[in-house]
Write a protein that holds these residues in place. Structure first.
Motif, PDB file in Angstrom:
ATOM      1  N   ARG A  23       0.801  -1.229   0.000  1.00  8.49           N
ATOM      2  CA  ARG A  23       0.000   0.000   0.000  1.00  8.49           C
ATOM      3  C   ARG A  23       0.834   1.279   0.000  1.00  8.49           C
ATOM      4  O   ARG A  23       0.326   2.324  -0.392  1.00  8.49           O
ATOM      5  N   ALA A  24       2.069   1.242   0.444  1.00  7.74           N
ATOM      6  CA  ALA A  24       2.877   2.464   0.512  1.00  7.74           C
ATOM      7  C   ALA A  24       3.541   2.710  -0.841  1.00  7.74           C
ATOM      8  O   ALA A  24       4.767   2.618  -0.985  1.00  7.74           O
ATOM      9  N   LEU A  25       2.750   3.064  -1.850  1.00  8.94           N
ATOM     10  CA  LEU A  25       3.224   3.028  -3.230  1.00  8.94           C
ATOM     11  C   LEU A  25       3.161   4.377  -3.931  1.00  8.94           C
ATOM     12  O   LEU A  25       3.141   4.441  -5.160  1.00  8.94           O
ATOM     13  N   GLU A  26       3.165   5.461  -3.169  1.00  9.43           N
ATOM     14  CA  GLU A  26       3.160   6.776  -3.818  1.00  9.43           C
ATOM     15  C   GLU A  26       4.484   7.059  -4.505  1.00  9.43           C
ATOM     16  O   GLU A  26       4.517   7.639  -5.597  1.00  9.43           O
ATOM     17  N   SER A  27       5.586   6.681  -3.859  1.00  9.69           N
ATOM     18  CA  SER A  27       6.912   6.957  -4.386  1.00  9.69           C
ATOM     19  C   SER A  27       7.927   6.234  -3.513  1.00  9.69           C
ATOM     20  O   SER A  27       7.610   5.813  -2.387  1.00  9.69           O
ATOM     21  N   PRO A  54       4.537  -1.620  -7.998  1.00 12.59           N
ATOM     22  CA  PRO A  54       5.937  -1.183  -7.896  1.00 12.59           C
ATOM     23  C   PRO A  54       6.546  -1.397  -6.515  1.00 12.59           C
ATOM     24  O   PRO A  54       7.556  -0.784  -6.186  1.00 12.59           O
ATOM     25  N   ALA A  55       5.960  -2.269  -5.695  1.00 10.29           N
ATOM     26  CA  ALA A  55       6.431  -2.403  -4.305  1.00 10.29           C
ATOM     27  C   ALA A  55       7.890  -2.796  -4.225  1.00 10.29           C
ATOM     28  O   ALA A  55       8.653  -2.213  -3.432  1.00 10.29           O
ATOM     29  N   GLU A  56       8.318  -3.787  -5.011  1.00  7.80           N
ATOM     30  CA  GLU A  56       9.707  -4.243  -4.900  1.00  7.80           C
ATOM     31  C   GLU A  56      10.708  -3.157  -5.299  1.00  7.80           C
ATOM     32  O   GLU A  56      11.657  -2.886  -4.531  1.00  7.80           O
ATOM     33  N   GLY A 241      -0.224  -3.732   6.672  1.00 11.74           N
ATOM     34  CA  GLY A 241      -0.040  -3.110   5.362  1.00 11.74           C
ATOM     35  C   GLY A 241      -0.207  -1.604   5.432  1.00 11.74           C
ATOM     36  O   GLY A 241      -1.236  -1.067   5.017  1.00 11.74           O
ATOM     37  N   ALA A 242       0.791  -0.943   5.953  1.00  7.90           N
ATOM     38  CA  ALA A 242       0.698   0.503   6.178  1.00  7.90           C
ATOM     39  C   ALA A 242       0.766   1.269   4.861  1.00  7.90           C
ATOM     40  O   ALA A 242       1.664   1.058   4.048  1.00  7.90           O
ATOM     41  N   ALA A 243      -0.166   2.191   4.669  1.00  6.80           N
ATOM     42  CA  ALA A 243      -0.133   3.091   3.519  1.00  6.80           C
ATOM     43  C   ALA A 243       0.607   4.380   3.848  1.00  6.80           C
ATOM     44  O   ALA A 243       1.066   5.084   2.953  1.00  6.80           O
ATOM     45  N   GLN A 244       0.715   4.694   5.136  1.00  6.95           N
ATOM     46  CA  GLN A 244       1.387   5.909   5.587  1.00  6.95           C
ATOM     47  C   GLN A 244       1.949   5.660   6.989  1.00  6.95           C
ATOM     48  O   GLN A 244       1.529   4.734   7.684  1.00  6.95           O
ATOM     49  N   ARG A 378     -13.627  -3.004  -6.115  1.00  2.36           N
ATOM     50  CA  ARG A 378     -12.495  -3.629  -6.788  1.00  2.36           C
ATOM     51  C   ARG A 378     -11.450  -4.045  -5.774  1.00  2.36           C
ATOM     52  O   ARG A 378     -11.177  -3.332  -4.821  1.00  2.36           O
ATOM     53  N   ARG A 379     -10.851  -5.237  -5.994  1.00  2.00           N
ATOM     54  CA  ARG A 379      -9.738  -5.680  -5.158  1.00  2.00           C
ATOM     55  C   ARG A 379      -8.545  -4.757  -5.404  1.00  2.00           C
ATOM     56  O   ARG A 379      -8.366  -4.196  -6.478  1.00  2.00           O
ATOM     57  N   LEU A 380      -7.657  -4.678  -4.399  1.00  4.13           N
ATOM     58  CA  LEU A 380      -6.480  -3.834  -4.537  1.00  4.13           C
ATOM     59  C   LEU A 380      -5.569  -4.328  -5.648  1.00  4.13           C
ATOM     60  O   LEU A 380      -5.065  -3.562  -6.461  1.00  4.13           O
TER      61      LEU A 380
END
Length: 382
Positions: A23-27, A54-56, A241-244, A378-380
């Protein structure tokens, strides 16, 4: 100082919480900020996958950014990534090498089969190309240990654990879904590490509890109660699953409390769990499904216990939003979730004599659909 790490299969000990990176996928910078907060919460274990967008690559860049600042948990980061079942040996080898390149590491501490959900997946992992791939990863030192994640049936998970091939597993074991808890205990007794998948979100959207659930769990916050329950059961680590960075507040609070030795006592925890169970049972009355699974198999393939579990949560604890979210994913997530909802019930009555509580199951299934059917979300991923 930090609380003692927890055993996790045959690999190095892990923190009580694992940072999930889907989830932490802004940048990459955003990922680095979340990693910094994870360090502040005592976390040393990271969980990722090529399937998480783009997590990895973001995680690899964030790790290099923190390394340049001299920031890492004591003993370094432990990283688990995954590979989807079904590929041949050569393709799997290249997928693993690509993950290592994206992450910027020489090896994984854990390599998991991502979604061992069907009998075909298990055959691939235990006797097919997947077995060769997992053994190659171990023999070359590209993975310290191998495991699996599963959204499959309890019987399938039990079969996977019995192969002896895996040293850790990631399961849906939650305060509000304890179906797989006996499997988790058996795995732990055999020295197999257990990661609880998303107890905050898939465990009931407990980060945003309804007022009824808040009252039922008092004096604990529902999320705190769920975390404490799972850790008290011996579950190795809980994914978050932290987004922030702010999403890690409860993990940090637990860690600080553990350092200070002021964790909730077992009697307080047991009393809160008893009150929670009693409150739900009183609201459900004679219609409460006890999740014994005696009603199965259904001739029409209806997943009766899972559907009535969602009804239990909606009626018993006011968790309609979560129950609707899960119910409306049915049939829309492939092998990652159930494929039939309550409309598949033909009221044949085969389940009725099996239920030890005499529940009017077809009637309750119709009520479940009436309460929970809504526009799907929708699923993530996938």
């Amino acid at each position: 100082m930090r609380p003692a790490r927890r055993p996790f299969g045959s690999g190095p000990p892990v923190s009580a919480f694992t940072l999930g990176t889907m989830r932490a996928l802004e940048s990459p910078d955003h990922m680095a900020a979340v990693l910094g907060a994870a360090m502040g919460a005592g976390i040393n274990h990271l969980e990722t996958a090529p399937a998480y967008g783009p997590a990895e690559p973001f995680l690899g860049q964030a790790l290099r950014q923190l390394q340049s600042q001299g920031l890492a948990p004591e003993g370094g980061w432990l990283i688990t990534s995954k590979i989807l079942p079904g590929c041949d040996l050569a393709a799997g080898q290249e997928q693993l090498r690509s993950s290592l390149r994206r992450l910027g590491v020489a090896r994984l501490d854990g390599l998991a089969v991502h979604g061992l959900n069907t009998p075909e997946h298990l055959i691939w992992a235990d006797r097919g190309p997947g077995a060769d791939l997992l053994q190659w990863a171990l023999d070359t030192g590209l993975a310290t240990q191998v495991g699996f994640t599963s959204h499959g049936s309890p019987a399938l998970i039990a079969e996977a654990l019995a192969t002896g091939r895996f040293r850790f597993c990631s399961l849906h074991v939650h305060l509000f879904d304890q179906t797989r808890l006996p499997l988790a205990r058996a795995a732990l007794d055999a020295g197999i590490g257990v990661l609880a998948i998303s107890p905050a979100d898939k465990g009931g959207r407990l980060y945003d509890p309804p007022p009824q659930l808040l009252a039922d769990c008092a004096p604990f916050h529902p999320l705190e109660l769920a975390y404490r329950f799972l850790l008290d059961q011996g579950i190795s680590t809980l994914s978050l699953g932290a987004a922030q960075p702010a999403d890690l507040v409860w993990a940090e609070r637990w860690w600080r409390g553990a350092l200070a030795g002021d964790g909730a006592s077992r009697p307080r925890l047991a009393a809160a769990l008893e009150r929670l169970g009693r409150a739900g049972a009183e609201r459900l009355g004679a219609d409460r499904c006890g999740q014994c699974r005696a009603c199965l198999p259904c001739p029409n393939g209806v997943p009766i216990p899972e559907l009535l579990r969602l009804r239990n949560l909606a009626v018993g604890h006011g968790m309609e939003a979560f129950a609707q979210e899960r119910y409306n994913l049915i049939g829309r997530a492939g092998h990652w979730w159930e494929t039939l909802n309550a409309e598949a019930c033909q009221a044949c009555g085969a389940c009725l004599p099996r239920c030890p509580h005499g529940l009017p199951i077809p009637t309750l299934l119709a009520d479940t659909h009436r309460r929970l059917a809504a526009a799907p979300r929708r699923r993530l991923w996938g």
